[in-house]
Write a protein that holds these residues in place. Structure first.
Motif, PDB file in Angstrom:
ATOM      1  N   UNK A  92      47.318  23.310  42.122  1.00 47.01           N
ATOM      2  CA  UNK A  92      46.015  23.383  42.802  1.00 47.01           C
ATOM      3  C   UNK A  92      46.168  23.117  44.290  1.00 47.01           C
ATOM      4  N   UNK A 122      43.085  24.470  46.363  1.00 45.95           N
ATOM      5  CA  UNK A 122      41.914  23.970  45.629  1.00 45.95           C
ATOM      6  C   UNK A 122      41.830  22.454  45.725  1.00 45.95           C
ATOM      7  N   UNK A 154      46.044  34.620  41.131  1.00 44.98           N
ATOM      8  CA  UNK A 154      46.059  33.368  40.358  1.00 44.98           C
ATOM      9  C   UNK A 154      45.640  33.637  38.924  1.00 44.98           C
ATOM     10  N   UNK A 169      44.564  31.598  35.803  1.00 45.15           N
ATOM     11  CA  UNK A 169      44.247  30.266  35.272  1.00 45.15           C
ATOM     12  C   UNK A 169      44.694  30.147  33.816  1.00 45.15           C
ATOM     13  N   UNK A 227      37.024  31.241  32.753  1.00 48.68           N
ATOM     14  CA  UNK A 227      35.675  30.717  32.578  1.00 48.68           C
ATOM     15  C   UNK A 227      35.155  31.185  31.227  1.00 48.68           C
ATOM     16  N   UNK A 239      32.317  31.823  30.139  1.00 48.11           N
ATOM     17  CA  UNK A 239      31.106  32.651  30.008  1.00 48.11           C
ATOM     18  C   UNK A 239      31.333  34.099  30.398  1.00 48.11           C
ATOM     19  N   UNK A 240      32.577  34.535  30.434  1.00 45.85           N
ATOM     20  CA  UNK A 240      32.819  35.879  30.939  1.00 45.85           C
ATOM     21  C   UNK A 240      32.504  36.925  29.899  1.00 45.85           C
ATOM     22  N   UNK A 266      31.849  40.002  30.709  1.00 44.47           N
ATOM     23  CA  UNK A 266      32.010  41.297  31.357  1.00 44.47           C
ATOM     24  C   UNK A 266      32.967  42.170  30.554  1.00 44.47           C
ATOM     25  N   UNK A 294      37.273  42.651  39.677  1.00 47.24           N
ATOM     26  CA  UNK A 294      36.982  41.490  40.523  1.00 47.24           C
ATOM     27  C   UNK A 294      38.204  41.054  41.314  1.00 47.24           C
ATOM     28  N   UNK A 307      44.162  41.055  36.469  1.00 45.68           N
ATOM     29  CA  UNK A 307      43.260  40.788  37.588  1.00 45.68           C
ATOM     30  C   UNK A 307      44.039  40.244  38.783  1.00 45.68           C
ATOM     31  N   UNK A 341      26.303  29.982  36.205  1.00 41.27           N
ATOM     32  CA  UNK A 341      27.053  30.362  35.004  1.00 41.27           C
ATOM     33  C   UNK A 341      26.315  29.914  33.752  1.00 41.27           C
ATOM     34  N   UNK A 394      30.128  34.115  39.426  1.00 41.52           N
ATOM     35  CA  UNK A 394      29.816  33.625  38.081  1.00 41.52           C
ATOM     36  C   UNK A 394      31.061  33.097  37.382  1.00 41.52           C
ATOM     37  N   UNK A 395      32.232  33.212  38.021  1.00 47.04           N
ATOM     38  CA  UNK A 395      33.450  32.640  37.439  1.00 47.04           C
ATOM     39  C   UNK A 395      33.565  31.172  37.842  1.00 47.04           C
ATOM     40  N   UNK A 396      34.522  30.468  37.247  1.00 41.53           N
ATOM     41  CA  UNK A 396      34.782  29.092  37.666  1.00 41.53           C
ATOM     42  C   UNK A 396      35.116  29.077  39.152  1.00 41.53           C
ATOM     43  N   UNK A 453      37.409  27.680  40.908  1.00 39.70           N
ATOM     44  CA  UNK A 453      38.793  27.910  41.328  1.00 39.70           C
ATOM     45  C   UNK A 453      39.151  29.385  41.194  1.00 39.70           C
ATOM     46  N   UNK A 454      38.666  30.024  40.140  1.00 42.44           N
ATOM     47  CA  UNK A 454      38.920  31.454  39.996  1.00 42.44           C
ATOM     48  C   UNK A 454      38.254  32.237  41.114  1.00 42.44           C
TER      49      UNK A 454
END
Lengths: 252, 354
Positions: free
Chosen positions: A45, A50, A66, A68, A72, A74-75, A77, A85, A137, B105, B239-241, B243-244
């Protein structure tokens, strides 16, 4: 190309990173190893910007590919939309991806062998598939630096093999710097030129894989006896692996 | 649908998912047109659809023509501004809801949940108590909504992290605080003049719509919609984290505030002309998401169209269901609260499943 110089990170009174220096140059791959809680993720990080440094400097290009450890949650998409993206950095605040950006995203998906998921929803994929998409990505950013946070830790053996093949393939043209953290020294052997060992009792060690991924140092790193074993690889030739001495022990 | 045979670089089938989206958008457009036409025609004084279209056509072809007949008066001076404000407010509120849900989010946030509406209501009530109307009222309403937002942002940020739960709880806290302030204003307001004005305004209505009010609210509403629309791809990234998003070249901390300012602008402009109209920003985005998916590039326009249709429709119901006009906020809450309850249950069921 990317790295830290004499970096210090403190959480309250605790010094997590103390005068840490390492770098990954163009054309080289770096594996970061260390026991849990020793600051692997913090180092990553900090390197990505970060995490603020209390002292020291960070070297990194403006855009880093990067990957991860987990995306996340909630993706929802479509996979292709998620990979596009990766082009955001070049588009600015109000920019919209063009046909060229979409083509680049498709290329990246093709490169990791995930083009067949292009129209599926990201959150409906398995963990291994998601990681491929996140890697695509990162590639779609066009950055010559790739950073992966524990890419192998949540994968089954088949997916680990695929990941290592991919990392080797990405390393082969020698035109980018790759940094990844891992718990498995054999991943470092398979896909890295250099290794950073974040030893629990002293300063971190940074050096070529041949000098760092050796049983003596790994014993200090993990606190368990380690063995060098010779085994027959997929191509029939002999290769060395480093295993903990407990590997192969059977329940009585 | 054809079988899933295409793989590799097949370019040709790419229009397929878009055609479904295209169909959805065409339906939204038609629905909005129908809703607008119905709203122009029905009411205590009904006008036939052909007459309404004719009057509209005439007014567009010969602008500035003197208004003579009763039909013209009803359509052009009474109902048209009302429909325009309702459509813009619906589109803007729904768009604001999508944007907030994107940057938080979480599909369960909205201007009401975040206390922005309550802050705006306090601003409006304060202005009315002081006898301020028009553009200055709009300014005070905007400041009220925005300060509520800032308060929530500061409350919810703990150790540099903004957890969704703390945001929602902070929104409740700030919202109730501002609601209490509104009650206090009502308590001290003059029961003969400002109190009824505040109460009626708070319940929400487009009944007072005039072309002047359209001009007051349109710039802010349209600017908000346009800028959020311009941000549609960025909203995907945000809408991503964090850091992303940061690794993809975004600066989530600053850019999120841009979205917040636009949302406060929209809520301020809407509240200033039509009082508190809740729930639109929560229910409409969810419906749009079910139809066109989560990608903001499609979700934003779909939400705007659906929001406009919904608001025009609800407004038509509000003034035709009973002899007296039902306050708009009451109707949207009656529709919205159960929808929100369903959403909430679904959201946490989904989370347990994964």
């Amino acid at each position: 190309m990317i790295g830290l110089t004499n970096a210090v990170v403190r959480f309250g009174n605790r010094c997590v990173l103390d005068q840490l220096s390492f770098s990954a140059e163009r054309g080289r791959s770096l594996a970061i190893l260390g026991p849990n809680g020793r600051g692997k993720t913090t180092a990553l990080r900090a390197m990505l910007g970060f995490q603020a440094l209390a002292a020291g400097t960070r070297t990194a290009p403006a855009v880093v590919g990067y990957v991860p450890q987990y995306a996340s949650s909630n993706q929802s998409y479509k996979v292709l939309d998620a990979v596009v993206m990766g082009r955001a950095a070049g588009l600015g605040l109000f920019g919209q991806p063009s046909a060229r950006d979409i083509a680049a995203a498709r290329d990246a998906l093709e490169q990791v062998g995930a083009l067949r998921f292009a129209k599926e929803r990201f959150d409906r994929l398995s963990g291994g598939e998601r990681q491929l998409v996140l890697l695509a990505r990162a590639l779609a950013t066009g950055s010559k630096v790739l950073v992966l946070d524990e890419p192998g830790s949540a994968l089954d053996l088949n997916n680990q093999a695929r990941l290592l093949r991919l990392l080797s393939a990405l390393r082969a043209p020698r035109d980018r710097a790759i940094v990844f953290t891992t718990h498995d020294p054999n991943h470092a052997l398979a896909a890295a030129d250099d290794a950073l060992l974040m030893l629990p009792d002293g300063p971190a060690l940074f050096g070529p894989v041949a000098e760092t991924i050796v049983p003596e140092l790994l014993e200090r790193l993990y606190g368990v006896p380690m063995r060098l074993v010779n085994l027959i690889g997929e191509d029939g030739t002999g290769q060395n692996a480093v295993l903990p001495a407990f590997a192969g022990r059977r329940a009585a | 649908m054809s079988t899933q045979i295409d793989d590799g670089g097949a370019i040709a089938p790419r229009w397929r998912p878009w055609s479904r989206t295209g169909f959805a958008f065409a339906s939204f457009g038609v629905a909005l047109m129908v809703a607008i036409l119905v709203s122009l025609c029905v009411g205590r004084y009904s006008v036939s659809a052909m007459t309404a279209l004719h009057i509209l056509g005439e007014a567009i072809v010969h602008p500035g023509q003197a208004i003579e007949s009763m039909d013209q008066r009803i359509v052009l001076l009474v109902r048209a501004p009302r429909v325009v404000i309702a459509a813009m407010a619906g589109a803007a509120l729904a768009t604001a809801g999508v944007a907030l849900q994107g940057v938080f989010r979480n599909p369960l946030v909205s201007p009401e949940v975040l206390g922005i509406s309550q802050g705006a209501a306090f601003g409006g009530a304060l202005a009315i108590t002081m006898g301020i109307w028009g553009v200055p009222l709009l300014g005070i309403v905007f400041i009220g909504g925005f300060s509520a937002l800032i308060a929530v942002g500061m409350l919810a940020r703990i150790n540099g992290q903004t957890e969704i739960l703390t945001v929602i709880l902070s929104g409740m806290v700030v919202g109730s605080l501002f609601s209490a302030c509104v009650s206090l204003l009502q308590f001290i307001a003059d029961p003969n003049s400002s109190l009824p004005a505040i109460v009626y305004w708070l319940m929400g209505s487009f009944a007072t719509a005039t072309w002047d009010r359209v001009l007051v609210s349109a710039p802010g509403l349209l600017l908000g919609i346009a800028l959020l629309w311009a941000l549609r791809f960025r909203l995907n990234v945000l809408s991503l984290d964090d850091s992303e998003a940061r690794s993809l070249g975004a600066r989530p901390d600053q850019e999120r505030w841009l979205v917040f300012v636009l949302v406060a602008l929209i809520v301020g402009c809407q509240v200033a002309v039509s009082g508190i109209v809740g729930w639109v920003g929560l229910v409409i985005p969810h419906a749009a998401r079910l139809i066109v998916g989560h990608d903001h590039r499609r979700l934003l326009p779909a939400t705007a169209l659906l929001g406009a249709t919904f608001m025009v429709g609800v407004d038509t119901l509000a003034r035709t269901l009973t002899a007296a006009e039902i306050p708009l906020g009451v109707l949207t809450a009656i529709i919205g609260a159960p929808a929100f309850a369903l959403l909430l249950r679904r959201h946490f069921k989904d989370r347990e499943a994964t």
